[in-house]
Structure formats: C-alpha cells, structure tokens
Design a protein around this motif. Structure first.
Motif, PDB file in Angstrom:
ATOM      1  N   SER A  21      -1.637  10.613  -8.818  1.00 44.07           N
ATOM      2  CA  SER A  21      -2.734  11.247  -7.789  1.00 44.07           C
ATOM      3  C   SER A  21      -3.313  12.406  -8.366  1.00 44.07           C
ATOM      4  O   SER A  21      -2.680  13.385  -8.573  1.00 44.07           O
TER       5      SER A  21
ATOM      6  N   ALA B  73       0.825  -1.297   0.039  1.00 45.56           N
ATOM      7  CA  ALA B  73       0.010   0.038  -0.089  1.00 45.56           C
ATOM      8  C   ALA B  73       0.690   1.335   0.022  1.00 45.56           C
ATOM      9  O   ALA B  73       0.546   2.375  -0.508  1.00 45.56           O
ATOM     10  N   HIS B  74       1.970   1.247   0.799  1.00 47.64           N
ATOM     11  CA  HIS B  74       2.847   2.192   0.675  1.00 47.64           C
ATOM     12  C   HIS B  74       3.416   2.543  -0.602  1.00 47.64           C
ATOM     13  O   HIS B  74       3.537   3.825  -1.028  1.00 47.64           O
TER      14      HIS B  74
ATOM     15  N   ALA C 286       1.890   6.663  -7.101  1.00 51.00           N
ATOM     16  CA  ALA C 286       0.815   7.912  -7.435  1.00 51.00           C
ATOM     17  C   ALA C 286       1.392   9.120  -7.215  1.00 51.00           C
ATOM     18  O   ALA C 286       1.094   9.950  -8.133  1.00 51.00           O
ATOM     19  N   TRP C 287       1.851   9.266  -5.999  1.00 51.06           N
ATOM     20  CA  TRP C 287       2.429  10.661  -5.639  1.00 51.06           C
ATOM     21  C   TRP C 287       3.656  11.231  -6.709  1.00 51.06           C
ATOM     22  O   TRP C 287       3.575  12.390  -7.083  1.00 51.06           O
TER      23      TRP C 287
ATOM     24  N   ARG D 124       2.252   1.811  -3.501  1.00 53.29           N
ATOM     25  CA  ARG D 124       1.245   2.148  -4.419  1.00 53.29           C
ATOM     26  C   ARG D 124       0.914   3.686  -4.321  1.00 53.29           C
ATOM     27  O   ARG D 124       0.753   4.414  -5.022  1.00 53.29           O
ATOM     28  N   GLY D 125       1.146   4.247  -2.864  1.00 51.71           N
ATOM     29  CA  GLY D 125       0.709   5.468  -2.772  1.00 51.71           C
ATOM     30  C   GLY D 125       2.108   6.561  -3.164  1.00 51.71           C
ATOM     31  O   GLY D 125       1.671   7.594  -3.772  1.00 51.71           O
TER      32      GLY D 125
ATOM     33  N   THR E 297      -2.979  15.138  -5.583  1.00 52.92           N
ATOM     34  CA  THR E 297      -1.644  15.855  -5.699  1.00 52.92           C
ATOM     35  C   THR E 297      -1.464  16.504  -6.894  1.00 52.92           C
ATOM     36  O   THR E 297      -0.992  17.838  -6.598  1.00 52.92           O
TER      37      THR E 297
END
Length: 210
Positions: free
Chosen positions: A113, A50-51, A57-58, A53-54, A116
């Motif tokens: 994202s 999950a980290h 995206a960022w 993937r975040g 963002t």
C-alpha cells in the motif's frame, strides 16, 4: 496532525504505553471495525478475498520498519513471512472454493500500500527527528499485533459461515496468540518508557491505522 499536537504526553493517559496506545487509537479502531465488510451479516468468500488483499497490501507496507524493530530487539518476532504466507494461501483457497473462479487462479496478489507506506514514512521521519524512531516502530507493531487478537474474534464469527475455508490468517498463532500478545506488551513496556517515546509510539500507531 501528530498526537503530540492534540494531547500533552505528561497527562495521566500517557502513564503506560499500552493504555496510551489504546486511548490514542480507540476512535480510529472503532471506525475501522464499523466499516469492515467481513464483520457484516451475509459475509461471503468474495468479501474475505477483498479483506485478505487489503491486509496483504498493508502488511507489506509495514514490513521494513517491523524488520528494523526486530533487528534492534531480537526478542520481538515480527513474523512477516508467516503472516504473508497465510494470506497468500487464503487467496489461493478462495479461488478453489469460489464457483465463479477458475480452479487454478487465485485473486491477484496486491502491491504494498503506497498510502500506508507514505504515512508511516512521515511518522518515522518525525520520530527520527525527535530521537524516537524506535518508539514509533513499537506503535506500528502494536497495531499489527493487536490485529491478531481481533482476527481471532473474527475467526470465531466466520468459521462456520465461510467453511470449509480455514481462514488461516484469522487464526493467527492459534492457541499461542494470547501468549504472544502478553510477551509483546512486556517488550513494549520495557522499550517505550518516556513520555516523548510514548507520544512517538502513538503517532506511529495512528499512521498504521489510518
């Protein structure tokens, strides 16, 4: 709210761009760290997925302005391809190491994202209006480069807990991360020199953080 609405750029905290950026982002940085799932006890590869993937995206949302900064200042190496490649490989490795996942199936690669991207576009638009778009990009770069130092700290905490996953992204540039940071700080101080530019850099950093 722009940073310039909350603090005057001629205050002592803004005498140096690095100090100003640290001061401006300290509260947001602390809040983000407190919410990181991978910084909590009993972390799992699912948490790391999950980290990753975040982060993917960022970083994709920040890719264009960072490339623009590199075009302006070739001495600045944005390294987007290397970082995104490490994240992509990290996701692939998670799939192979997680028993519940199909061996050949990696977690889905995320889209950039939107949140963002919109925040950064707003900060850059305001900075461009004030003649300091480049300084705002330095603020974005500060957050990304600083995250690499934080990644090394996380790597030291998680290497054993998540072994044998190599945690490629968290390793950053390995032994060269500190040298890279020092070079970045030198460029930051060379190119963000006026009070208004420093304010724009802080606004850019806050847009990247939030």
């Amino acid at each position: 709210m722009a940073l310039s609405d909350a603090a005057h750029p001629l205050s002592p905290a803004f005498a140096d761009p690095l100090h100003a950026l640290r001061q401006a982002t300290q509260a947001t940085h602390s809040l983000l760290d407190s919410r990181l799932a991978i910084a909590q006890p009993a972390v799992t590869l699912t948490d790391y997925a999950a980290h990753v993937r975040g982060l993917a995206a960022w970083l994709q949302a920040l890719d264009e302005p960072l490339r623009a900064l590199q075009a302006e200042v070739p001495a600045f190496d944005a390294a987007p391809a290397r970082r995104l490649a490490h994240l992509h490989q990290d996701l692939h490795d998670i799939a192979t190491l997680t028993p519940s996942a199909a061996p050949s199936t990696a977690p889905a690669w995320p889209a950039p994202s939107t949140a963002t991207r919109l925040r950064v576009q707003a900060a850059l638009h305001q900075a461009h209006h004030n003649g300091h778009a480049s300084a705002a990009r330095w603020g974005l770069a500060y957050v990304v480069e600083g995250s690499q130092l934080g990644g090394l700290v996380l790597h030291s905490r998680l290497a054993d807990a998540l072994a044998p996953h190599p945690l490629r992204y968290l390793q950053g540039h390995a032994g060269g991360t500190s040298v890279r940071w020092k070079c970045f700080v030198g460029l930051l101080r060379d190119h963000v020199t006026s009070p208004d530019a420093i304010t724009a850099a802080c606004d850019g950093a806050l847009a990247a953080f939030n």
